[in-house]
Design a protein around this motif. Sequence first.
Motif, PDB file in Angstrom:
ATOM      1  N   PRO A 224     -14.456  17.545 -19.176  1.00 31.84           N
ATOM      2  CA  PRO A 224     -13.553  16.392 -19.276  1.00 31.84           C
ATOM      3  C   PRO A 224     -12.256  16.737 -20.013  1.00 31.84           C
ATOM      4  O   PRO A 224     -11.183  16.239 -19.649  1.00 31.84           O
ATOM      5  N   ALA A 225     -12.347  17.580 -21.041  1.00 35.77           N
ATOM      6  CA  ALA A 225     -11.149  17.956 -21.800  1.00 35.77           C
ATOM      7  C   ALA A 225     -10.167  18.726 -20.927  1.00 35.77           C
ATOM      8  O   ALA A 225      -8.944  18.552 -21.040  1.00 35.77           O
ATOM      9  N   PHE A 226     -10.679  19.588 -20.054  1.00 31.76           N
ATOM     10  CA  PHE A 226      -9.813  20.320 -19.121  1.00 31.76           C
ATOM     11  C   PHE A 226      -9.069  19.344 -18.219  1.00 31.76           C
ATOM     12  O   PHE A 226      -7.844  19.445 -18.036  1.00 31.76           O
ATOM     13  N   PHE A 227      -9.802  18.400 -17.644  1.00 34.35           N
ATOM     14  CA  PHE A 227      -9.166  17.441 -16.742  1.00 34.35           C
ATOM     15  C   PHE A 227      -8.139  16.584 -17.462  1.00 34.35           C
ATOM     16  O   PHE A 227      -7.054  16.314 -16.935  1.00 34.35           O
ATOM     17  N   GLN A 228      -8.468  16.158 -18.647  1.00 35.27           N
ATOM     18  CA  GLN A 228      -7.525  15.346 -19.399  1.00 35.27           C
ATOM     19  C   GLN A 228      -6.239  16.126 -19.676  1.00 35.27           C
ATOM     20  O   GLN A 228      -5.127  15.598 -19.545  1.00 35.27           O
ATOM     21  N   ALA A 229      -6.384  17.404 -20.021  1.00 38.27           N
ATOM     22  CA  ALA A 229      -5.217  18.239 -20.329  1.00 38.27           C
ATOM     23  C   ALA A 229      -4.303  18.407 -19.118  1.00 38.27           C
ATOM     24  O   ALA A 229      -3.081  18.270 -19.225  1.00 38.27           O
ATOM     25  N   ILE A 230      -4.885  18.675 -17.947  1.00 36.59           N
ATOM     26  CA  ILE A 230      -4.030  18.921 -16.780  1.00 36.59           C
ATOM     27  C   ILE A 230      -3.447  17.623 -16.227  1.00 36.59           C
ATOM     28  O   ILE A 230      -2.324  17.618 -15.701  1.00 36.59           O
ATOM     29  N   LEU A 231      -4.164  16.524 -16.373  1.00 31.50           N
ATOM     30  CA  LEU A 231      -3.642  15.251 -15.881  1.00 31.50           C
ATOM     31  C   LEU A 231      -2.502  14.747 -16.764  1.00 31.50           C
ATOM     32  O   LEU A 231      -1.580  14.070 -16.282  1.00 31.50           O
ATOM     33  N   GLN A 232      -2.534  15.070 -18.038  1.00 32.83           N
ATOM     34  CA  GLN A 232      -1.506  14.586 -18.967  1.00 32.83           C
ATOM     35  C   GLN A 232      -0.312  15.533 -19.079  1.00 32.83           C
ATOM     36  O   GLN A 232       0.646  15.228 -19.789  1.00 32.83           O
ATOM     37  N   ASP A 233      -0.349  16.652 -18.380  1.00 31.22           N
ATOM     38  CA  ASP A 233       0.743  17.637 -18.434  1.00 31.22           C
ATOM     39  C   ASP A 233       1.817  17.264 -17.415  1.00 31.22           C
ATOM     40  O   ASP A 233       1.625  17.408 -16.209  1.00 31.22           O
ATOM     41  N   GLY A 234       2.948  16.802 -17.896  1.00 30.71           N
ATOM     42  CA  GLY A 234       4.024  16.367 -17.012  1.00 30.71           C
ATOM     43  C   GLY A 234       4.961  17.467 -16.577  1.00 30.71           C
ATOM     44  O   GLY A 234       5.901  17.207 -15.806  1.00 30.71           O
ATOM     45  N   ASP A 235       4.764  18.687 -17.033  1.00 30.59           N
ATOM     46  CA  ASP A 235       5.684  19.778 -16.707  1.00 30.59           C
ATOM     47  C   ASP A 235       5.086  20.799 -15.734  1.00 30.59           C
ATOM     48  O   ASP A 235       5.688  21.839 -15.490  1.00 30.59           O
ATOM     49  N   SER A 236       3.925  20.512 -15.171  1.00 28.57           N
ATOM     50  CA  SER A 236       3.217  21.516 -14.375  1.00 28.57           C
ATOM     51  C   SER A 236       3.481  21.436 -12.881  1.00 28.57           C
ATOM     52  O   SER A 236       3.068  22.317 -12.129  1.00 28.57           O
ATOM     53  N   GLY A 237       4.151  20.379 -12.443  1.00 32.93           N
ATOM     54  CA  GLY A 237       4.359  20.215 -11.003  1.00 32.93           C
ATOM     55  C   GLY A 237       3.138  19.665 -10.299  1.00 32.93           C
ATOM     56  O   GLY A 237       3.007  19.797  -9.078  1.00 32.93           O
ATOM     57  N   GLY A 238       2.254  19.018 -11.059  1.00 28.32           N
ATOM     58  CA  GLY A 238       1.046  18.454 -10.469  1.00 28.32           C
ATOM     59  C   GLY A 238       1.290  17.089  -9.851  1.00 28.32           C
ATOM     60  O   GLY A 238       2.108  16.301 -10.334  1.00 28.32           O
ATOM     61  N   THR A 239       0.588  16.828  -8.769  1.00 23.89           N
ATOM     62  CA  THR A 239       0.663  15.550  -8.071  1.00 23.89           C
ATOM     63  C   THR A 239      -0.745  15.051  -7.803  1.00 23.89           C
ATOM     64  O   THR A 239      -1.588  15.808  -7.312  1.00 23.89           O
ATOM     65  N   VAL A 240      -1.011  13.794  -8.129  1.00 20.93           N
ATOM     66  CA  VAL A 240      -2.318  13.206  -7.868  1.00 20.93           C
ATOM     67  C   VAL A 240      -2.160  12.131  -6.801  1.00 20.93           C
ATOM     68  O   VAL A 240      -1.346  11.218  -6.939  1.00 20.93           O
ATOM     69  N   LEU A 241      -2.932  12.269  -5.736  1.00 18.71           N
ATOM     70  CA  LEU A 241      -2.918  11.303  -4.654  1.00 18.71           C
ATOM     71  C   LEU A 241      -4.189  10.464  -4.738  1.00 18.71           C
ATOM     72  O   LEU A 241      -5.301  11.017  -4.721  1.00 18.71           O
ATOM     73  N   PHE A 242      -4.015   9.152  -4.868  1.00 19.85           N
ATOM     74  CA  PHE A 242      -5.138   8.225  -4.999  1.00 19.85           C
ATOM     75  C   PHE A 242      -5.341   7.482  -3.687  1.00 19.85           C
ATOM     76  O   PHE A 242      -4.370   7.117  -3.003  1.00 19.85           O
ATOM     77  N   TYR A 243      -6.605   7.208  -3.395  1.00 20.35           N
ATOM     78  CA  TYR A 243      -6.953   6.494  -2.169  1.00 20.35           C
ATOM     79  C   TYR A 243      -7.717   5.229  -2.555  1.00 20.35           C
ATOM     80  O   TYR A 243      -8.851   5.305  -3.037  1.00 20.35           O
ATOM     81  N   TRP A 244      -7.065   4.079  -2.341  1.00 21.29           N
ATOM     82  CA  TRP A 244      -7.624   2.792  -2.736  1.00 21.29           C
ATOM     83  C   TRP A 244      -8.082   2.004  -1.514  1.00 21.29           C
ATOM     84  O   TRP A 244      -7.366   1.922  -0.509  1.00 21.29           O
ATOM     85  N   VAL A 245      -9.275   1.442  -1.612  1.00 21.43           N
ATOM     86  CA  VAL A 245      -9.772   0.490  -0.623  1.00 21.43           C
ATOM     87  C   VAL A 245      -9.858  -0.847  -1.341  1.00 21.43           C
ATOM     88  O   VAL A 245     -10.790  -1.093  -2.121  1.00 21.43           O
ATOM     89  N   GLY A 246      -8.841  -1.659  -1.146  1.00 24.72           N
ATOM     90  CA  GLY A 246      -8.733  -2.872  -1.950  1.00 24.72           C
ATOM     91  C   GLY A 246      -8.488  -2.478  -3.401  1.00 24.72           C
ATOM     92  O   GLY A 246      -7.560  -1.729  -3.703  1.00 24.72           O
ATOM     93  N   THR A 247      -9.345  -2.963  -4.297  1.00 24.45           N
ATOM     94  CA  THR A 247      -9.203  -2.609  -5.713  1.00 24.45           C
ATOM     95  C   THR A 247     -10.127  -1.462  -6.123  1.00 24.45           C
ATOM     96  O   THR A 247     -10.176  -1.087  -7.293  1.00 24.45           O
ATOM     97  N   ALA A 248     -10.859  -0.920  -5.155  1.00 27.16           N
ATOM     98  CA  ALA A 248     -11.807   0.168  -5.447  1.00 27.16           C
ATOM     99  C   ALA A 248     -11.164   1.520  -5.179  1.00 27.16           C
ATOM    100  O   ALA A 248     -10.552   1.733  -4.121  1.00 27.16           O
ATOM    101  N   LEU A 249     -11.301   2.432  -6.123  1.00 29.06           N
ATOM    102  CA  LEU A 249     -10.780   3.788  -5.956  1.00 29.06           C
ATOM    103  C   LEU A 249     -11.804   4.607  -5.167  1.00 29.06           C
ATOM    104  O   LEU A 249     -12.888   4.919  -5.664  1.00 29.06           O
TER     105      LEU A 249
END
Length: 355
Positions: A224-249
Amino acid sequence: MKTDLNQLEPQALVDAFLKYPPAGFQVHEPDNFLAFFYTRFNLLTTLDVALHQKIKALPGYRHWQNMLHLQTCFVGTTVTEYTLLSAQLSAQQMTEFLKQHIQKTRLTIIKDLPLNSPFISEMENNYSQELIKSAEKNGFLSVEGQALAYVPIDFENREDYLSRLSKSRRKNLKRKLKSLNEIDVEILATGHAKFQDAEFTAQLYRLYLNVYHQSEIHFDLLSPAFFQAILQDGDSGGTVLFYWVGTALAGFNLCYEYRGNLVDKYIGFNYPLATDHNLYFISWFVNLEYARVRGMKFYIAGWTDPEVKAQLGAEFTFTRHLVWIRSPVLRFILTRLRSVFEADHHWHQQQELKS
């Protein structure tokens, strides 16, 4: 030591791996050599699934299976497609350095050396070839690696891409793509304020675990710490694409833009919602379109599920592993069984014969 060869991902991803290694990994980053890690490695990890199942069905397997788990030193990381190398060392120097420092380890593997990769320079490809030749001369066993899927971004739109596939595949994929009408796609850059929400990042980690646990291969369980670190890094060029069905991820996909490519790294699914909405296939085409709009050269889609990715239109490039086996008896056995560890290579050869 600075690594400046074979890198397809931002350094931030490597740094997060070194700081927050996967479960059971002992990571080392010496000043005078490349990063490496120790872990107990299951020799059956890269076997063909059918053969793996046959071995697990042998009498007494649960009693002797631990004999197949060896303390192993890996040169490289599990968050990069290729082993990161340094031009500061010649291929011969690297081979000699390794031989001096691996005598106490039962198994040492230089993992994922590129072979004629379209993503890196001619110099980088040549270095890998020189290292393979040098290592083989010094007693390393050379083993064919996995199939890395990719798509050149040379199509005008989705219809143009689909037109290159067989009629039956086009029909099947167009049917699956109808699920897009029921899905909202949200795109956020890593570092977005949403990733400061601990409950939300914990939810994403659970979706990652869903995919990890249903996979045939279990090697590196990221934390979990690894994921938190990479998700919170704004300088890495990372992009997260989310897929929502209504309000459910229903799922998410974390990719990186680097060296003009879109590199697909991590995916998480909410089962059975993701399966019901054909999310694996949907995410493939959403990523392709994202890469096209962003002017990327390649979409690099990772190692897993080569058969499925081939049906989706992927091409493949291969790697080579270099293996040092301390025990002469084990070396004798594994040398003669080498081909059974090269499942992706044999699969690709069979596909080429069919085409």
